[in-house]
Design a protein around this motif. Structure first.
Motif, short mmCIF file in Angstrom:
data_model
loop_
_atom_site.label_atom_id
_atom_site.label_comp_id
_atom_site.label_asym_id
_atom_site.label_seq_id
_atom_site.Cartn_x
_atom_site.Cartn_y
_atom_site.Cartn_z
N THR A 1 13.60 73.14 30.08
CA THR A 1 13.61 73.34 31.53
C THR A 1 13.99 72.05 32.20
O THR A 1 13.78 70.96 31.66
N GLN A 2 14.54 72.22 33.35
CA GLN A 2 15.00 71.04 34.08
C GLN A 2 14.71 71.24 35.55
O GLN A 2 14.52 72.38 36.02
N LEU A 3 14.65 70.18 36.30
CA LEU A 3 14.40 70.24 37.74
C LEU A 3 15.48 71.08 38.40
O LEU A 3 16.66 70.81 38.25
N ARG A 4 15.05 72.11 39.10
CA ARG A 4 15.99 73.01 39.77
C ARG A 4 16.72 72.27 40.90
O ARG A 4 16.12 71.58 41.71
N HIS B 1 9.43 65.58 27.53
CA HIS B 1 9.02 66.17 28.80
C HIS B 1 8.11 65.20 29.53
O HIS B 1 7.24 64.57 28.93
N ASP C 1 15.56 63.62 32.30
CA ASP C 1 17.00 63.41 32.44
C ASP C 1 17.33 62.04 31.85
O ASP C 1 17.23 61.01 32.52
N GLU D 1 20.53 73.20 30.74
CA GLU D 1 19.62 73.90 29.85
C GLU D 1 19.97 75.37 29.69
O GLU D 1 19.38 76.06 28.88
N GLU E 1 5.78 65.18 33.05
CA GLU E 1 5.27 65.99 34.17
C GLU E 1 5.79 67.41 34.07
O GLU E 1 6.21 68.02 35.07
N ARG E 2 5.80 67.94 32.84
CA ARG E 2 6.21 69.32 32.57
C ARG E 2 7.66 69.58 32.98
O ARG E 2 8.05 70.70 33.27
N LYS E 3 8.43 68.52 33.03
CA LYS E 3 9.85 68.64 33.32
C LYS E 3 10.63 67.92 32.24
O LYS E 3 10.21 66.89 31.73
N ILE E 4 11.78 68.47 31.92
CA ILE E 4 12.62 67.83 30.92
C ILE E 4 13.14 66.53 31.49
O ILE E 4 13.54 66.44 32.65
N THR F 1 23.32 73.15 35.66
CA THR F 1 22.19 72.97 34.75
C THR F 1 22.70 72.72 33.34
O THR F 1 23.76 73.21 32.94
#
Length: 1493
Positions: A2-5, A105, A112, A396, A107-110, A394
């Protein structure tokens, strides 16, 4: 992963959309040229054909097969591709180290990694960031929240994953790195972008070299087990392309360049144990030596590089390896060599299968419906657009789609019908074969420059077909040679476009180079490869103008020169596109060639060759506009060519030769330096056969001297200039015309030409067939506008304007004039016209007058209360201004307001005329006026006044109608409040008049009360009647009204007393002496009224009629004057009556012919038994007076109906009337007449007493009667001419009667009171008649015998006498009654009628007799005529049982029967009340037999 939207996509603004009419749609190039000024500002535009333009789809659906391109969406976006390339490099680095890259990961984000690496490098590197402790700053820049120690985590990840790679990039020697991963990290699978390209460029470019290298590596195969394929994670959740599952097998061979969707390319994996096993079994294993220590011992610790097969001991490596690495292992030498390989160009790979339209459509619809989980036709375009830009941004989500792009229509057929094609066109669709909007026709039309290119350039002159599916896209690009393009969507779902104007092309290129420099370093012409897109929001944020549109089926999208455009498909559709070039494109095309030269990019065609071919056709058939464009472009071309050839000549090139470059293919005449297609000239050298360069790169051909070079030319300069001259000659007229028109259109105010000159230029353009350029259209427009302006100006000046309707064409009743702004704009338009018209000064003067009018209007309207005269003056002035003036309506409103205000003011200054209706009318008028402060104030005042006035009007009406009525003081107080109201209030004025009347009445009443005089009835009645009409409570009114009521009651009582039943006489006529003797009731009321009217006209002193008497009595000031008036009337009455008596008596005595006499009420001759009136002495037929209450009675005087005016009540009934009248204290004529009557009666009684006392008069009369000899009296019967009459009743003879006695007797009969003296006098006089003793002579013998018998029977008694000595003629009355009965019995033979009983006789009492004792009496006279001289005889009661009552008062009653005798009331048992109310009949009359007994 997952990545920041990313941020949600915001749609750019829409591009212009044009909807041409059928007339405009007929010429596509003219229409495009028309919309170009607008559309080129947005780069793209959309054109909707007119409704009904629907060309048939001519492509053969079944035979169309194509192989689409594969598009992975996140690889298309430039910034995303940079990240993917970076991650691939990191993954490759660690893979060569025997480790697998896993993305951590945070903070629960992939994480960059690309952004982290870039930020650390921007901050000075790892050491600088650590030294200055900037990890928290970097965490903030990456979007993490502060205060959570994120910086330390980022440092750890950087140091573990990125720092070894960056050290390796710098070339520093590093120890053997190791990569430790967390269990939560996500495995990263490299995309291997370079190894999946299937684009095969030419070998002469870098791409060709890349393709050649890939072909050399085709023999390198790798084997991958199916288990490895299944266990490898696949990050693509949705796959757009059709993927066939691999056949189950233990090992499958995958070529590197072919993509299989189920697996990713990896190097063959062999374990270290396998390597060692291989080396042990290999007989040459002892040949492997450690390159560090040079020893081949300890073979179990010897590692073999998978790249170069060099061997290294694990303990010789720095740092030493404790274990054998898993997977491939590269030595430090191979690692540096592999990581330093340059990136190859990116391109699309072809799909592994081909499709037909049907199968591709099934796949596309299935993909879209599955992706959005709804039917394809229900997916909103906005949702698809936002999802597309999310997917391309994205890393991902790998969504793969396929796009059938650049399909040659020449091979598969165009979607438009063409002549000679396989598609059969119906007759009604044949127009589409030659339509300019048919994309097969547009590039080769006369207006298109490309028609002069002989080669069929696929995509430019021949349309390309495009079959799209959802998310399939076309990347940012501009058309070849910066030409126009036009795209038509035949059918299917929409196509979304994004466009950038041509002027912003360099801005877009700069932004993309700035945001993705890594891509342009390896591929400088990246934007020309149609493989890269960038989010429009990103570009817009950097100042690039972008516009969008959704192209639906049946719509065109046109892109303009050098306009970058991109887009994607919303779903399955079919489109067709082609390029075209217009005359305005030619300068842009030359600029594009120069741009291509700088980029070393191929040209699709030679621009110079096209210009020369166009110039070779410069004859009369060439369009002059095209000739002018060619002339301008050719001038630039020749100047540049002459300059280059001069430069080459100066270089020392001596050789030259002509070359037919137009006969060579393009690839054989391309500059080896800049790839430009040469046409006019080129340089060659014998040392480089097959190569040439353009004159711009003369030094780049070879190292030979300039003298060895050869100039190859197509035309000499001497040949080129005549060609340009021919074009110039064709364009010269047009150029001069253009110059002249331009000068006129741009002329200043003082140098304007006339309208006629513009018309001549238009005619010249039509005659010389000048092109329909913008200048010509502008000239026509200007000329037409000028002509219209001239016509309108003339109409305005002469007042004959053409009717113009506004409001959507709705007609109005009157002509709509020009508004002031329209006039101002019109004058400004005349001023801005490039020509002059003669009406302009006059219109300017009109505008000046209008401005003056508006200024005056504003000044006048600014006044609070403008004058109506001034307003009317302005309105009159506006009649001469044929312009719609907005102030007119306001002026009219203010005029109405001013007039209304004047009306209100005028009404206010005249309160006597300001009535309620006027106020209501003004208010109604004011309600219809426009609102204004002055009007509202006046309306408020007027409404307040109206409300107050209505209130007081209603209150005044209530005050006047109130029951009980208000007093004067209350009304006066109300009037004081009303006095302050400035209005005409009828009810209030009536109230005021009422109050004034009430005051006057009260004053009159007070004067009447305090005057001391007895009021007159008429005055009192008038006062009361007026008081009743006054709606005010008047205190004296009740008393006066009661007084009047008493008077009326008195008059009614008097009338009942005096008047007979159904009498024709009024009370005043009865009571007053008669003015005209002998008038009776037979005189009509009309005659009496007429006489009264005549009398009113006479002198007031004369008393000729009753009205005169009544008026005189009413006008008399006191009773004395009234008595005098009545005395005068009495005198006249006596005189007239005496004269009447004498006249009637003489008429009867001296008449010789009885037939000529006229007597009685019937005015006929006397005949038979006649009755003679004792008063008027006229004779009457018995039949004429029969039934009247005047039947003759014995011993009583008979009076005719004329003389019998009243009942003649007794005096004792009359005296109380006078007493009650005196108590009322009101004077009225009847009262005065009654008083006079009583006084006259009293005087007459006195005279009778005097006559009775003297006695001489009676004797004298007796003697006169004895000596007289009447002519007809002794003989009652007369016969004349066989006619005879006689008197039935005895009358007093007038012969021998003294005048005094006659007057006394007449006056006694005239008195309207019954007196005993009157009857006594009559009886006395009738007895003195000598004829009374000669019974034999009487015509009634029986009567005489009965009378004698009665006299004999009555000698023993005397008649009763009253106390005054007046005899009561008892026996005479009885004899009279008997005589009357005898006469009735005799007369009954002639007439049968019963006798009507008489009314009750008055009762006499002794008290009244005593009171009248002093009055005159006939006792002496009667004693002489009676049989007894005793006074007591007169006091005898006729009752045999008389009780002889004594006392002061003895009541008597007379028999109402035939005897008429007197009785004591006590003797006969009758009370006083019975005697008054009831008739009394004695026993002798009721029982005749009793008398006999």
């Amino acid at each position: 992963m997952t990545q920041l939207r990313t941020n949600e996509f915001i749609a750019p603004p829409e591009c212009p959309v044009f909807e041409p009419s059928w007339e405009e749609f007929a010429d596509p190039f003219a229409y495009i040229n028309k919309i170009r000024p607008i559309a080129e500002k947005t780069g793209i535009c959309k054109v909707r054909p007119p409704k009904g333009w629907q060309p048939p789809f001519a492509c053969d659906v079944d035979s169309l097969h194509f192989t689409p391109r594969i598009q992975r969406l996140n690889e298309l976006e430039a910034q995303t591709r940079v990240k993917l390339n970076f991650l691939d490099q990191i993954a490759k680095f660690w893979e060569l180290q025997g480790c697998t890259l896993k993305i951590p990961h945070v903070e629960r984000k992939i994480l960059d990694l690309y952004q982290l690496n870039k930020l650390v490098n921007d901050e000075g590197g790892f050491d600088a960031v650590c030294r200055e402790r900037r990890w928290s700053k970097i965490a903030l820049k990456m979007g993490f929240a502060p205060g959570k120690a994120i910086g330390s985590h980022l440092r750890s990840h950087y140091e573990r994953i990125l720092y070894p790679y960056n050290l390796f990039q710098t070339g520093a020697n590093l120890l053997k790195p190791t990569l430790t991963n967390d269990t939560k990290d996500t495995d990263y699978i490299p995309h291997d972008l370079p190894q999946r390209q299937s684009v095969q460029p030419l070998e002469t470019c870098s791409i060709a070299r890349r393709a050649k290298r890939m072909r050399a590596e085709e023999g390198c195969m790798k084997t991958v087990t199916e288990e490895d394929c299944e266990n490898r994670p696949n990050l693509r959740r949705r796959m757009g392309s059709y993927v066939a599952k691999p056949e189950p097998q233990a090992v499958k061979v995958l070529p590197v360049q072919v993509k299989q969707e189920a697996t990713e390319h990896e190097e063959p994996i062999t374990s270290d144990k396998e390597n060692m096993l291989t080396k042990k079994n290999d007989p040459t294993v002892d040949q492997y030596m450690c390159l560090v220590c040079g020893s081949g011992s300890e073979e179990d610790r010897l590692l073999l590089c998978d790249g170069c097969d060099d061997s290294y001991h694990t303990f010789c490596l720095i740092p030493p390896l404790h274990d054998v690495p898993k997977g491939d292992w590269r030595c430090p030498k191979c690692l540096a060599q592999e990581c330093c390989k340059p990136q190859v160009a990116f391109g699309f790979e072809q799909a592994g299968r081909d499709y037909s339209l049907r199968t591709f459509g099934d796949m596309a619809d299935s993909f879209k419906s599955d992706y959005f989980n709804m039917p394809v036709h229900m997916v909103p375009t906005e949702l698809v657009e936002k999802e597309f830009w999310r997917l391309v941004s994205t890393i991902e989500e790998d969504v793969t789609v396929e796009y059938g792009a650049d399909i040659a229509s020449k091979e598969f057929g165009s979607g438009f019908p063409i002549r000679g094609g396989r598609f059969q066109v119906s007759p009604e669709d044949e127009d589409y074969l030659s339509s300019g909007w048919n994309l097969n026709n547009m590039p080769v039309m006369d207006s298109s420059v490309l028609t002069h290119i002989t080669a069929d350039i696929c995509g430019m002159k021949l349309p390309w077909l495009y079959v799209g599916m959802c998310f399939s896209s076309f990347c940012w690009h501009i058309e070849d040679h910066w030409s126009y393009s036009i795209n038509y969507l035949h059918w299917g779902e929409p196509k979304t476009w994004y466009g950038v104007p041509g002027y912003a092309a360099e801005k877009l290129e700069w932004v993309m180079r700035k945001l993705a420099p890594e891509l342009f370093e390896s591929q400088p012409d990246l934007l020309h490869q149609l493989v890269t897109i960038m989010n429009p929001n990103t570009l817009m944020n950097h100042g690039v103008p972008i516009y969008r549109t959704n192209q639906c089926s049946g719509e065109f999208v046109i892109t303009f020169p050098r306009a970058y455009h991109s887009g994607f498909n919303q779903g399955f559709n079919f489109a067709e596109a082609v390029n075209f070039c217009t005359m305005d494109w030619m300068p842009m095309g030359r600029m594009c060639v120069d741009h291509y030269r700088q980029l070393n990019r191929y040209c699709v065609f030679s621009h110079d060759e096209m210009v020369c071919k166009m110039a070779s056709k410069a004859d009369t058939t060439m369009d002059v506009a095209l000739a002018s464009a060619v002339q301008r472009d050719m001038t630039v071309m020749l100047q540049e060519e002459d300059k280059l050839r001069d430069k080459v000549s100066k270089m020392g090139v001596q050789r030259s030769q002509q070359a037919e470059y137009d006969l060579l293919p393009d690839e054989e005449r391309q500059c080896s330096k800049c790839r430009t297609t040469c046409y006019l000239s080129a340089l060659t050298c014998p040392c480089s056969p097959g190569q040439l360069v353009c004159l711009h790169h003369a030094h780049d051909l070879c190292s030979c001297t300039s003298s060895e070079l050869t100039l190859n030319y197509r035309f000499t300069m001497a040949e080129l200039y005549p060609m340009m001259e021919a074009v110039t000659l064709r364009a010269e007229s047009y150029t001069y015309w253009v110059s002249h028109v331009s000068d006129i259109l741009e002329a200043k105010q003082d140098k304007k030409s006339g309208l006629e000159e513009l018309r001549s230029l238009v005619v010249e353009a039509e005659v010389k067939r000048f092109p329909q350029s913008d200048l010509l259209r502008q000239l026509r427009t200007v000329t037409l506008d000028a002509e219209k302006c001239a016509v309108v100006a003339q109409q305005l000046l002469i007042g004959k304007r053409q009717t113009r309707y506004r409001s959507g064409g709705r007609k109005s009743q009157s002509q709509n004039l020009l508004t002031v702004e329209e006039l101002r704009s019109f004058v400004r338009q005349l001023h801005n016209l490039p020509c002059s018209i003669r009406q302009a000064p006059l219109l300017k003067d009109l505008l000046t007058r209008v401005d003056d009018f508006q200024q005056s209007s504003e000044q006048l309207l600014s006044d609070e209360a403008p004058s109506p005269v001034a307003l009317q003056g302005l309105l009159d002035l506006s009649l001469g201004l044929d312009v719609e003036l907005p102030q007119l309506a306001l002026l009219r409103e203010r005029l109405e307001q001013a007039r209304w205000l004047d009306g209100v003011k005028g009404a206010s200054v005249r309160p006597h005329s300001l009535c309620l209706d006027t106020m209501r009318r003004l208010i109604d008028q004011g309600v219809g006026l426009a609102p204004h402060s002055s009007v509202e104030r006046a309306m408020a005042r007027l409404q307040e006044l109206l409300t107050m006035s209505e209130h007081w009007e209603e209150r005044a009406l209530r005050l006047m109608e109130a029951r009980p009525r208000h007093c004067v003081e209350t009304l006066v107080e109300a009037l004081q409040e009303v006095a302050s109201i400035p209005a005409y209030l009828p009810n209030c004025l009536l109230l005021k008049d009422t109050v004034d009347q009430a005051k006057d009445w009260l004053q009159e009443a007070e004067t009447l009360q305090l005057g001391g005089r007895i009021p007159v009835l008429d005055t009192l009645t008038d006062l009361v009647s007026r008081a009743k009409a006054i709606p005010v409570w008047l205190d004296p009114l009740a008393r006066l009204d009661s007084l009047v009521f008493d008077v009326q009651a008195w008059k009614e009582s008097a009338a009942k007393t005096f008047l007979m039943k159904n009498s024709a006489y009024s009370l005043l006529e009865v009571l007053c002496p008669r003015c005209e003797a002998g008038t009776g009731p037979q005189q009509s009321k009309y005659k009496r009224a007429k006489d009264a009217a005549q009398c009113s006209e006479r002198n007031s002193a004369r008393l000729d009629c009753l009205s005169d008497v009544e008026r005189a009595l009413s006008e008399s000031k006191d009773s004395a004057s009234a008595m005098a008036t009545l005395a005068e009337v009495r005198q006249k009455e006596m005189e007239s009556l005496l004269a009447l008596r004498a006249s009637n008596e003489s008429k009867l005595l001296l008449a010789g012919d009885c037939g000529a006499l006229r007597v009685c009420v019937c005015h006929k001759a006397p005949s038979g038994a006649m009755l003679q009136c004792e008063l008027c002495r006229d004779a009457f037929h018995r039949s004429c007076v029969l039934g009247s209450n005047q039947d003759p009675l014995p011993n009583q005087a008979w009076v005719c109906p004329r003389c019998q005016l009243s009942e003649k009540p007794p005096l004792d009934r009359v005296l109380p009337l006078l007493a009650s009248l005196q108590r009322i204290r009101v004077r009225l004529p009847e009262g005065d007449a009654l008083r006079f009557l009583i006084e006259r009666t009293v005087r007459w009684q006195h005279r009778v007493q005097q006559a009775s006392a003297e006695g001489v008069a009676v004797t004298t009369s007796h003697q006169r009667w004895a000596s007289s000899s009447p002519t007809w009296a002794p003989s009652p019967t007369q016969e004349t001419n066989s006619m005879s009459f006689y008197t039935e009743h005895q009358c007093i003879p007038l012969q021998g009667l003294s005048p005094e006695l006659e007057e006394l007797m007449v006056e006694g009969f005239l008195l309207q009171v019954t007196l005993p003296e009157t009857q006594q006098l009559y009886r006395s006089l009738i007895k003195l008649d000598p004829r009374h003793h000669h019974h034999t002579d009487s015509p009634f013998p029986q009567h005489s015998a009965e009378q004698d018998q009665h006299q004999q029977n009555s000698q023993g008694g005397s008649p009763p006498h009253n106390q005054n000595g007046v005899a009561c003629p008892k026996k005479e009355a009885v004899n009279g009654k008997r005589t009357k009965r005898h006469m009735e019995e005799e007369g009954s033979k002639r007439k049968d009628k019963a006798k009507k009983p008489r009314k009750k006789k008055p009762k006499l009492n002794k008290e009244r007799s005593q009171e009248a004792k002093g009055t005159s009496s006939l006792t002496a006279t009667h004693s002489d005529l009676s049989l007894s001289d005793s006074d007591e005889d007169f006091t005898l009661c006729a009752a045999p049982w008389c009780r002889e009552p004594e006392g002061k008062q003895v009541n008597w009653v007379q028999c109402d029967g035939s005897c008429q005798q007197w009785f004591h009331q006590v003797c006969v048992g009758v009370s006083a009340e019975q005697a008054e109310k009831e008739d009394y009949i004695c026993i002798s009359c009721t029982q005749p037999d009793h008398t006999r007994e």
